[in-house]
Design an enzyme around this catalytic site. Structure first.
Site, PDB file in Angstrom:
ATOM      1  N   GLU A 164      -9.085 -43.258  85.995  1.00 52.49           N
ATOM      2  CA  GLU A 164      -8.077 -43.092  84.941  1.00 52.49           C
ATOM      3  C   GLU A 164      -6.661 -43.229  85.489  1.00 52.49           C
ATOM      4  OE1 GLU A 164      -8.926 -43.385  82.029  1.00 52.49           O
ATOM      5  OE2 GLU A 164     -11.067 -42.949  82.200  1.00 52.49           O
ATOM      6  N   THR A 182     -11.130 -59.665  92.029  1.00 57.51           N
ATOM      7  CA  THR A 182     -12.222 -58.912  91.408  1.00 57.51           C
ATOM      8  C   THR A 182     -13.041 -59.913  90.597  1.00 57.51           C
ATOM      9  OG1 THR A 182     -10.802 -58.401  89.511  1.00 57.51           O
ATOM     10  CG2 THR A 182     -10.939 -56.739  91.247  1.00 57.51           C
TER      11      THR A 182
HETATM   12 ZN   LIG Z   1     -11.521 -47.162  82.058  1.00 59.90          ZN
END
Ligand SMILES: [Zn+2]
Length: 467
Positions: free
Chosen positions: A276, A309
């Site tokens: 987060e 990524t």
């Molecule tokens: Zn997330």
């Protein structure tokens, strides 16, 4: 039929004066793309929370739509400025953890022990710094020491001493909706988000009908800047900035076994918060949110705007390094990335491009850049050094000629250093008298500069613009 209500909440302790939030009533129940069909948990509700914030807030929606355009320009500018040079400038983000409870004793239920809170800060530092002897050490070569650290704030907004953990009895057992958290909890408890990164630890409602049932946590995404063509934010989202984490997913059973964790679910090592905080610093899910395993949708062209990524068609929930859900694209799914949906023991990597995004946000974004120069982690409780530095201002800013370093009383700082946006020192001045507090910038080239002011053991860094 939808009816809009407007609620105005004023948080008097803050520098800003209030928050205006419009919210639609009579909504359909919200669908969470990250609800695990097997366990019912929602690994992350940040995408849905972003949609919630945009409902009835066209300015924010426009700003968010422009975010990638804005940050890609900033990343390019950053690359040009650095011209391949690497720096070792560790950034430290001051954190206040609001432990929200219902009158329970410390260590009971959602009023978690100090050690559980501290273990979370430990894990953030391990993960973001890719520390030796921690899971990040075993990640692949593209794994980054992001040079971002976290500290528990040592001073309250009123200048008194503090341990970084703000326990608040809100007289409410649990939290059921985004509205309840944003309209009631956050405005009553948030500390100045320019100076503190706010983390709320709460008990989410487990009622089947509750919007937040099953959620592990969610973040508020950065909004870019008020500059560079991004619209300003009249309906302030300042009063809700930060991350909200379910108390059994906060902290680490490895670092502090005495805490209360969702061990059987595999979310007991603090990586919900690592994930987060990644969002709060501008990171997206590594599959680009084009598909959702639980909704049965897939998309191999959605991007997280990081080239290192690999593409994935959807979120992954288990740690299988062989998954290659987009075989026509290079690279297998990076299931061990902190920004996937796998369990805590699996996650061990932020990449170089993710690091660049986070630093670009921290250098430029509203309510992020100011965190980097905040002094609230310095143990300066009610002390004159801290208060002197808090009261310092620069004017005029932007400047074309003489810049004045203004103090609120007749006290002087010890010294200051001026450096440019590349970190190069432009001036280093010992302050002998008031005359030393004026800086002639007429020979400086146009751009952004920083002044680091020292007093005793305390420092404060301020930004100014020469134009
Ligand atoms: Zn997330």
């Amino acid at each position: 039929m939808k009816k809009n209500i407007t609620k105005i909440t004023i948080a008097a302790v803050l520098l800003f004066t209030g928050a205006l939030h419009m919210q639609a009533q009579n909504k359909e129940p919200r669908t969470f793309s990250g609800r695990n069909p097997k366990t019912g948990v929602v690994r992350c509700a940040t995408v849905e929370y972003g949609s919630y914030l945009e409902e009835g807030n066209t300015e924010l929606a426009a700003k968010n739509a422009n975010f990638e355009n804005w940050i890609s320009q900033k990343i390019e500018e950053r690359k040009l400025q650095r011209n391949g040079a690497t720096t070792n400038e560790v950034i430290t983000i001051p954190v206040v953890v609001h432990v929200i409870h219902n009158g329970d004793a410390v260590g009971s239920g959602e009023n978690i022990l100090d050690g559980q809170v501290i273990s979370q800060i430990t894990v953030l530092n391990q993960d973001f710094r890719r520390m030796a002897g921690t899971p990040g050490e075993n990640s692949e070569e593209v794994g980054a020491d992001t040079q971002i650290e976290f500290c528990l704030a040592q001073v309250k907004p009123d200048g008194t001493a503090f341990n970084g953990i703000d326990r608040v009895d809100m007289g409410q057992t649990n939290w059921a909706t985004f509205d309840d958290v944003n309209l009631n909890l956050k405005p009553a408890t948030i500390w100045d988000p320019e100076q503190y990164f706010n983390i709320w630890v709460v008990r989410f409602s487990t009622s089947n009908s509750a919007e937040l049932n099953g959620i592990l946590g969610y973040a508020q995404f950065p909004e870019g800047s008020t500059l560079n063509g991004v619209p300003t934010d009249p309906q302030a989202t300042a009063a809700s900035d930060g991350v909200v984490i379910g108390y059994r997913y906060f902290g680490s059973s490895v670092e502090f076994p005495e805490g209360d964790y969702a061990t059987s679910l595999g979310y007991d090592r603090g990586r919900t918060t690592t994930h987060e905080v990644g969002h709060a610093l501008g990171l997206r899910h590594i599959w680009g949110d084009g598909g959702s395993q639980s909704l049965g949708t897939s998309n191999c062209n959605a991007t997280d705007y990081c080239n290192d990524t690999p593409y994935a068609k959807w979120d992954n929930w288990d740690c299988n390094a062989a998954y290659d859900t987009c075989p026509t694209k290079a690279g297998a799914d990076m299931t061990n990335n902190y920004m996937d949906y796998t369990n805590d023991a699996c996650m061990n990597i932020f990449t170089q491009d993710q690091m660049t995004r986070m630093h670009t946000v921290l250098e430029n974004a509203q309510r992020r850049a100011s965190l980097v120069t905040s002094v609230v982690c310095q143990p300066t409780a009610a002390n004159p050094e801290f208060n002197l530095l808090q009261g310092i201002n620069l004017y005029p800013n932007p400047t074309q000629g003489v810049l004045t370093i203004a103090t609120q009383d007749s006290q002087l700082p010890d010294s200051y250093v001026i450096y440019n946006s590349l970190g190069q020192t432009i001036a280093n001045v010992a302050v002998k008298g008031a005359a030393n507090l004026t800086v002639d910038t007429s020979a400086y080239s146009n751009g952004v500069y920083f002044i680091k002011v020292d007093k005793g053991n305390a420092t404060k860094t301020l930004k100014f613009i020469k134009n």
